[in-house]
Design an enzyme around this catalytic site. Structure first.
Site, mmCIF file in Angstrom:
data_model
loop_
_atom_site.group_PDB
_atom_site.id
_atom_site.type_symbol
_atom_site.label_atom_id
_atom_site.label_comp_id
_atom_site.label_asym_id
_atom_site.label_seq_id
_atom_site.Cartn_x
_atom_site.Cartn_y
_atom_site.Cartn_z
ATOM 1 C CG ASP A 208 -2.277 0.644 0.986
ATOM 2 O OD1 ASP A 208 -2.278 1.897 1.039
ATOM 3 O OD2 ASP A 208 -3.299 -0.025 0.765
ATOM 4 C CG ASP B 95 -9.580 4.390 5.109
ATOM 5 O OD1 ASP B 95 -10.095 4.268 3.975
ATOM 6 O OD2 ASP B 95 -8.450 4.864 5.290
ATOM 7 C CG ASP C 129 -6.457 5.951 -1.665
ATOM 8 O OD1 ASP C 129 -7.639 6.286 -1.540
ATOM 9 O OD2 ASP C 129 -5.754 5.550 -0.722
HETATM 10 C C1 GLA Z 1 -6.734 5.737 2.113
HETATM 11 C C2 GLA Z 1 -7.254 4.349 1.749
HETATM 12 C C3 GLA Z 1 -6.601 3.329 2.665
HETATM 13 C C4 GLA Z 1 -5.090 3.385 2.538
HETATM 14 C C5 GLA Z 1 -4.597 4.800 2.818
HETATM 15 C C6 GLA Z 1 -3.117 4.981 2.476
HETATM 16 O O1 GLA Z 1 -7.158 6.148 3.373
HETATM 17 O O2 GLA Z 1 -8.645 4.302 1.855
HETATM 18 O O3 GLA Z 1 -7.060 2.018 2.358
HETATM 19 O O4 GLA Z 1 -4.710 2.970 1.247
HETATM 20 O O5 GLA Z 1 -5.309 5.765 2.050
HETATM 21 O O6 GLA Z 1 -2.659 6.274 2.713
#
Ligand code: GLA
Length: 397
Positions: A48, A183, A126
């Protein structure tokens, strides 16, 4: 990419956030094989945010942080592939990623090409810091088209959190899965909120582009980036059952190098995984007794269709390829659910009344078999935050 079943894998964010490096990725790849996760179908290992430097290189390309990834990303991808896994990475449709690192706005084609050269098989994309002057669907279309032309089969995992009415346009962009939630955090409240918010999106869910309810918190036990207070085993089991039955991609978020027995038991339950991975990919539907209200609402196009739906003890069903039905009963209440909440009648499952059939319900967590004749399945008490998940076989009386 043709995605016929929800993608399964592991992602660094929930536990590790910025604390990622080559060693962690290689150890986690090993763990995916050794613990049996790969054998159970978890194929994607995804890095990520916060894998790169704050500035692009002179050639305009994103640069992996040399302290974290001293041999570069191709090296990591090759290792991941050598284990029989697929390799995923992360970028964002804006000027910066959510953590403030370079993102792909106006660099879509160069970045898609770079990911392809590194051997990437999966891109999580994202939505932070995106320009307000460009339509959200256009931002995702740009990357969708760049990926489709990059010369490598890369799964496009869109992550616009369900915002900007994503459900209406996300499939136009070539996305193979789409984040339909904000999230997740490792608490019961977060699981409950996300699950309840998803019940009305099932008509957008299915083969080709699955609703992604965010990564799993099973086994985090309060540790790591989104750790907070953690959940009980029962709550993790309910979480996993819900995500599986609602056709969500199942991306593990705990430290898979150190899973305890409870965590393995949940994540590796083959019967639950079979429900999630059923080849027919049918939409889940609601089988609570006051289902007629849903149908009333369906007569109009005014959403949400599930407006009147009992959110406290949803009963959710999904037809399976071999004629069985997956059936889940979820107790979101802080008190026990009783027969009043949990009666399932055959017409709610699509069977004629008095059809002389028996539902043979195998509890996929305990193996217990409950038989219900002809008409009504009544369950005994379900504890607060717990669930029952069955594979229902329909047999002659
Ligand atoms: C967002 C996404 C998360 C993660 C963060 C990384 O909040 O929804 O799943 O990837 O960014 O910064």
């Amino acid at each position: 990419m043709h995605v016929n079943t929800p993608p399964l894998g592991w992602n660094t964010w929930n536990t590790f956030a910025a604390n990622i490096n080559e060693q962690l990725i290689m150890e986690s790849a090993d763990a995916m094989v050794e613990t049996g996760l790969l054998g159970a179908g978890y194929t994607y290992l995804v890095i990520d945010d916060i894998w790169h430097l704050k500035e692009r290189g002179k050639d305009g390309r994103m640069v992996p942080d040399p302290e974290k990834f001293p041999h570069g990303m191709k090296y990591v991808a090759d290792y991941v592939h050598s284990k029989g896994l697929k390799f995923g990475m992360y970028s964002c449709a804006g000027y910066m990623t959510c953590a403030g690192y370079p993102a792909s706005y106006d660099y879509e084609w160069l970045d898609a090409q770079t990911f392809a050269e590194w051997g990437v098989d999966f891109l999580k994309y994202d939505f932070c810091f995106h320009p307000m002057t460009v339509r959200p669907d256009t931002l995702y279309k740009r990357m969708g088209l760049a990926l489709a032309n990059c010369g490598r089969d890369i799964l496009f995992s869109a992550c616009s959190w369900g915002s900007e009415n994503s459900k209406m346009w996300i499939k136009e962009t070539g996305a193979d899965m789409w984040r339909s939630t904000g999230d997740i955090f490792d608490t019961w409240e977060s699981i409950k909120e996300l699950a309840q918010s998803q019940l009305k999106y099932q008509e957008y869910n299915g083969k080709g582009c699955f609703n992604d309810m965010d990564m799993l918190v099973v086994g985090m036990n309060g540790k790591g980036n989104v750790g907070l207070k953690g959940c009980t085993k029962e709550e993790y089991r309910t979480h996993f059952s819900l995500w599986a039955l609602l056709n969500s991609p199942l991306m593990i978020g705990c430290d898979i190098r150190n899973m305890d027995a409870d965590t393995k038991e949940i994540l590796l339950n083959r019967e639950v995984l079979k429900i999630n991975q059923d080849p027919k990919g049918c939409q889940p539907f609601f089988a609570n007794n006051n289902m007629w209200r849903v149908n009333e609402n369906r007569k109009s196009d005014v959403e949400p269709h599930f407006m009147n739906y009992p959110l406290e003890v949803p009963i959710i069903a999904k037809y399976l390829d071999n004629g069985d039905i997956a059936l889940g009963v979820f107790n979101f209440m802080d008190t026990p659910a009783n027969r009043w909440h949990m009666t399932v009648t055959c017409d709610n499952l699509g069977l004629p009344r008095n059809c002389s059939k028996t539902f043979e319900c195998v509890d996929v967590w305990t193996g217990e078999v409950i038989k219900a004749f002809n008409d009504t399945l009544s369950l005994d008490e379900i504890a607060p935050h717990a669930c029952r998940l069955f594979r229902v076989r329909i047999v002659d009386k």
